[in-house]
Design an enzyme around this catalytic site. Structure first.
Site, PDB file in Angstrom:
ATOM      1  N   MET A 158     -13.686  -0.327   5.766  1.00  0.00           N
ATOM      2  CA  MET A 158     -12.580   0.333   5.057  1.00  0.00           C
ATOM      3  C   MET A 158     -11.741  -0.683   4.292  1.00  0.00           C
ATOM      4  O   MET A 158     -11.454  -0.508   3.107  1.00  0.00           O
ATOM      5  CB  MET A 158     -11.684   1.103   6.040  1.00  0.00           C
ATOM      6  CG  MET A 158     -12.319   2.337   6.629  1.00  0.00           C
ATOM      7  SD  MET A 158     -12.802   3.565   5.393  1.00  0.00           S
ATOM      8  CE  MET A 158     -11.230   4.274   4.967  1.00  0.00           C
ATOM      9  N   ASP A 172      -8.453 -11.325   7.505  1.00  0.00           N
ATOM     10  CA  ASP A 172      -9.077 -10.947   8.776  1.00  0.00           C
ATOM     11  C   ASP A 172      -8.838 -12.058   9.782  1.00  0.00           C
ATOM     12  O   ASP A 172      -8.225 -13.079   9.456  1.00  0.00           O
ATOM     13  CB  ASP A 172     -10.573 -10.646   8.593  1.00  0.00           C
ATOM     14  CG  ASP A 172     -11.046  -9.560   9.570  1.00  0.00           C
ATOM     15  OD1 ASP A 172     -10.786  -9.704  10.782  1.00  0.00           O
ATOM     16  OD2 ASP A 172     -11.650  -8.561   9.126  1.00  0.00           O
ATOM     17  N   VAL A 199      -6.890  -2.315  10.121  1.00  0.00           N
ATOM     18  CA  VAL A 199      -7.521  -2.962  11.278  1.00  0.00           C
ATOM     19  C   VAL A 199      -8.035  -1.899  12.236  1.00  0.00           C
ATOM     20  O   VAL A 199      -7.901  -0.697  11.994  1.00  0.00           O
ATOM     21  CB  VAL A 199      -6.528  -3.929  11.989  1.00  0.00           C
ATOM     22  CG1 VAL A 199      -6.052  -5.016  11.026  1.00  0.00           C
ATOM     23  CG2 VAL A 199      -5.327  -3.180  12.569  1.00  0.00           C
ATOM     24  N   LYS A 254      -2.742  -2.881  15.929  1.00  0.00           N
ATOM     25  CA  LYS A 254      -1.938  -2.543  14.749  1.00  0.00           C
ATOM     26  C   LYS A 254      -0.507  -3.097  14.886  1.00  0.00           C
ATOM     27  O   LYS A 254       0.085  -3.541  13.909  1.00  0.00           O
ATOM     28  CB  LYS A 254      -1.917  -1.017  14.532  1.00  0.00           C
ATOM     29  CG  LYS A 254      -3.269  -0.466  14.063  1.00  0.00           C
ATOM     30  CD  LYS A 254      -3.210   1.015  13.782  1.00  0.00           C
ATOM     31  CE  LYS A 254      -4.568   1.588  13.394  1.00  0.00           C
ATOM     32  NZ  LYS A 254      -5.056   1.128  12.081  1.00  0.00           N
ATOM     33  N   SER A 290      -6.342   6.814  10.773  1.00  0.00           N
ATOM     34  CA  SER A 290      -6.824   8.194  10.591  1.00  0.00           C
ATOM     35  C   SER A 290      -6.496   9.039  11.814  1.00  0.00           C
ATOM     36  O   SER A 290      -6.692  10.243  11.807  1.00  0.00           O
ATOM     37  CB  SER A 290      -8.333   8.199  10.348  1.00  0.00           C
ATOM     38  OG  SER A 290      -8.994   7.549  11.407  1.00  0.00           O
ATOM     39  N   HIS A 310      -3.939   6.972   3.818  1.00  0.00           N
ATOM     40  CA  HIS A 310      -5.215   7.239   4.481  1.00  0.00           C
ATOM     41  C   HIS A 310      -6.341   7.429   3.463  1.00  0.00           C
ATOM     42  O   HIS A 310      -6.390   8.426   2.751  1.00  0.00           O
ATOM     43  CB  HIS A 310      -5.074   8.490   5.371  1.00  0.00           C
ATOM     44  CG  HIS A 310      -6.335   8.863   6.080  1.00  0.00           C
ATOM     45  ND1 HIS A 310      -6.705  10.157   6.316  1.00  0.00           N
ATOM     46  CD2 HIS A 310      -7.330   8.090   6.598  1.00  0.00           C
ATOM     47  CE1 HIS A 310      -7.868  10.172   6.943  1.00  0.00           C
ATOM     48  NE2 HIS A 310      -8.262   8.938   7.127  1.00  0.00           N
TER      49      HIS A 310
END
Length: 739
Positions: A337, A356, A413, A420, A442, A463
């Site tokens: 994503m 990351d 993440v 998060k 989500s 989202h």
């Protein structure tokens, strides 16, 4: 005479240059005023002996988007208002209005002077029909030039001669393909099909068009000359016999009879090619009038054109907040994503920092962009320099300090509250106070994630749907404390990356996932009842869904469905999930190791390519099977659409979505809810609330509480209201103006 939308210049050779440049608009469109002016220009060219011919081009970067669809909406409103008083008169007025553009283009085509269309950019719908009526057509050799007759995508069809001229210029097979799909053509493809005559350097476009007239271009269309023969032969020929029966069958296979406009195109072409050209135009006009009266046309025009455009222009953006010009965006998490979000951001020309946990993971995320853009280059949709430019905008990193200066950070993440929380705190430590922080969650409520933020008014949900590069919808989720600045910035970002934003209030599953889970759940219920799996998947497609619910579960992963169900039970208790459905999913995942497409086996088996996926034969051994002839196939279709539409109604009732445009457009763009209906709420409006409630009560009696009509719908049924009356999206705009 002076014109508002056109200029007319006559050169020393007697060639008129008609330049279309509408003031105050980014793109030329056919309005009533523009058509009246063009009509006067045609009269001027035809009647002035000093004018040898005319070239029509655009003064903008694009040629034209075609007819102003709001003009069609006005025609439909006038028809609806008159229909109750005098139906015959209403239909006659609609027929006459529908034929005005046809008559104008035919007048141009037969005026006795040569006309050449010089196509300098996007040329769509009615504008391409105008070009086809010209005696010569020249397109600029540029990636910006795209030609199409895309009307079928919004429930209508090319009704100004398109269905008659295209199959008289190219063979019938290519004509049908183009007309029924709304296919976009490059200059090269259009020339190969015989739809344009020449391709010119952009700087020499008008010069090339004028040269056609100077070199003796005949002011007569091919079909107006004696002895004209159809390319590829007549309808009643060996070629025709090989084309038409399969064409009709293919259309049925692709549309299941849900799109009246697509069927009307076949009728217009078939019948029109059997008669003289002017009679063909009359046939087209009759079918166009018929299609304009369908509920499919009204719903699709509203949702897929008007509402979509309004949302894309920021209909839900708070007024008075300055527009954000993004200089730098951060993406946390370089998984599938996050990497996709970085790609669409860089594609929009915005520098992006992709972060990351280590440099290797971040670089892997950037490699995803390289793979996507390389594929575009290979297909000729991008140039090598586009690839270099895009990749230069993505900076992979493992250091949060690199986020300094970002206007917006999107967190993507792992779906874990603790992970998060850490990402939010570390990012906010280096961000400027005015920066906006967005989560791509989500499943976790935004208000709960915002508790990790030192500035909850700047915290919002954005989202995305997977795959990010292909899915056009983005849900923007408001937390309890989200401020207008955060909402405006999120909408500005979604618009900058050329996607459609819908604004949703905070709830479990937001809007789209709630509807999708209902769709899947109903399919599991059918399987447990013993409905054969192929009937479930085929019923979904016959109802207008692009992907069956079992195939969709495979795409999103069955083990993910299992995790969501277990989490729901933990949060809301055992009764929140149907025990039989939980058992079905546990059997597939735990007993058979079937996780979905990702491990090559789910509800379907996925053999190695080129073999196609097929439903797993073991499904029929899980539950006693009903005989197919005992299953009501129409009812299966109804159940799958009703369960989604009822959930969309609950979402409106709870105030999660407040604008019916967003509910409709969101349902189509996110999971392809039967586009011919105009979306989940328009589906109910099309049936009528009273009739919908009656059917839902019958389904509730047979299949359970998921078909119980919410109080909102019962109230609407009693009052005879539609969603667009009850939640009029334009009333707020009018109130704002009045204030």
């Amino acid at each position: 005479m002076s014109y508002t939308n056109f200029t007319l210049d006559i050169d020393a050779d007697g060639i008129a240059l008609v330049t279309w440049d509408m003031p105050g608009r980014s793109m030329n469109v056919f309005t009533e005023e523009a058509m009246l002016e063009l009509n006067a220009i045609v009269d001027k060219v035809a009647g002035d002996a000093a004018i040898k011919g005319a070239v029509i081009t655009s003064g903008k970067d694009t040629f034209s988007g075609g007819a102003d669809i709001t003009m069609l909406q006005k025609m439909l409103s006038a028809y609806a208002a008159e229909k109750g008083k005098d139906a015959d008169k209403a239909i006659k007025a609609l027929f006459d209005n529908a034929g005005y553009m046809t008559g104008l283009f035919r007048k141009l085509e037969t005026c006795g002077k040569s006309w050449v269309s010089a196509i300098n950019g996007t040329c769509m719908g009615g504008a391409f029909e105008l070009s086809l009526a010209c005696h010569g057509r020249v397109a600029a050799d540029s990636d910006k030039v795209k030609m199409a007759l895309p009307e079928v995508k919004i429930g209508i069809f090319p009704g100004a001669g398109g269905t008659q001229r295209v199959p008289r210029l190219t063979d019938q097979q290519q004509a049908l393909q183009m007309l029924t799909s709304g296919q976009t053509l490059s200059p090269q493809k259009a020339k190969a099909m015989g739809l344009i005559h020449e391709i010119a350097e952009p700087a020499r476009l008008v010069e090339t068009a004028k040269a056609m007239i100077k070199n003796g271009l005949k002011p007569v269309a091919p079909w107006d000359e004696k002895g004209f023969k159809l390319p590829g032969g007549p309808v009643y020929s060996v070629a025709g016999a090989n084309l038409w029966p399969p064409a009709i069958a293919i259309l049925r296979r692709e549309t299941f009879g849900n799109y009246p406009a697509a069927a009307a195109i076949l009728k217009c072409v078939y019948e029109g090619l059997l008669v003289p050209f002017d009679t063909g135009l009359r046939i087209e006009q009759r079918y166009f009038t018929e299609i304009m009266q369908t509920k499919e046309a009204a719903a699709m025009i509203r949702s897929l054109f008007v509402s979509l455009q309004e949302l894309n222009k920021g209909a839900r953006r708070p007024a008075g907040v300055p527009e954000t010009k993004f200089k730098k965006i951060g993406v946390l998490g370089a998984g599938f994503m996050g990497a996709g979000i970085a790609y669409v951001t860089a594609k929009a020309g915005i520098p992006v920092v992709l972060l990351d946990r280590d440099m290797e993971s971040a670089a892997k995320g950037k490699a995803h962009s390289e793979s996507l853009v390389s594929d575009q280059v290979k297909k000729g949709r991008a140039k090598p320099e586009d690839k270099d430019r895009l990749l230069s905008l993505i900076t992979p990193t493992a250091d949060y300090a690199d986020l300094a200066g970002c206007d917006l950070v999107v967190e993507a993440v792992f779906e874990d509250s603790a992970v998060k929380k850490g990402a939010t705190e570390q990012a906010e430590a280096v961000l400027k106070p005015a920066a906006i922080f967005a989560s791509n969650t989500s499943t976790i409520p935004i208000s709960s994630l915002a508790k990790n933020s030192a500035r909850p008014k700047n915290f919002i949900g954005i989202h995305f749907f997977s795959p990010v590069d292909k899915m056009m919808l983005v849900e923007i989720i408001l937390g309890k404390k989200t401020g207008d600045k955060a909402l405006a910035t999120a909408i500005d970002f979604v618009r900058a990356i050329k996607k459609t934003p819908i604004v949703v209030n905070d709830t479990r599953g937001f809007y789209v996932n709630r509807c999708v889970l209902r769709y899947m759940s109903e399919a599991y219920k059918m399987l447990i009842e013993g409905v054969p799996a192929p009937m479930i998947e085929n019923a979904a497609k016959a109802a207008g869904m692009p992907v069956g619910p079992l195939a969709l579960t495979d795409e999103t992963a069955i083990d993910l469905a299992q995790k969501i169900m277990k989490q729901t039970i933990r949060d809301l208790g055992d009764k929140a999930v149907d025990a039989k459905q939980m058992a079905l999913i546990n059997t597939l995942v735990d007993s058979h190791g079937r996780f979905g497409r990702k491990n090559g086996k789910g509800f379907y088996d996925y053999p190695q390519k080129p073999a196609k996926k097929k439903l797993w034969p073991g499904l029929k051994d899980l539950y006693p099977q009903l005989a197919p002839e005992k299953v009501d196939y129409e009812e299966l279709q109804q159940r799958l659409l009703f369960t989604i539409a009822l959930e969309a109604t609950r979402v409106m009732e709870e105030g999660i979505v407040t604008d019916p445009r967003e509910a409709d457009v969101g349902s189509i763009l996110a999971f392809g809810f039967a586009p011919y209906t105009g979306g989940a709420l328009s589906y109910i409006d099309g049936i009528g609330a009273r009739e919908f409630v009656r059917i839902a009560k019958g389904l509730q009696k047979k299949y359970g509480a998921e078909f119980k009509a919410p109080k909102l719908l019962l109230d609407m049924a009693e009052k005879g209201e539609t969603f667009y009356q009850r939640f009029d999206p334009y009333a707020k705009d009018e109130a704002k103006k009045a204030a």
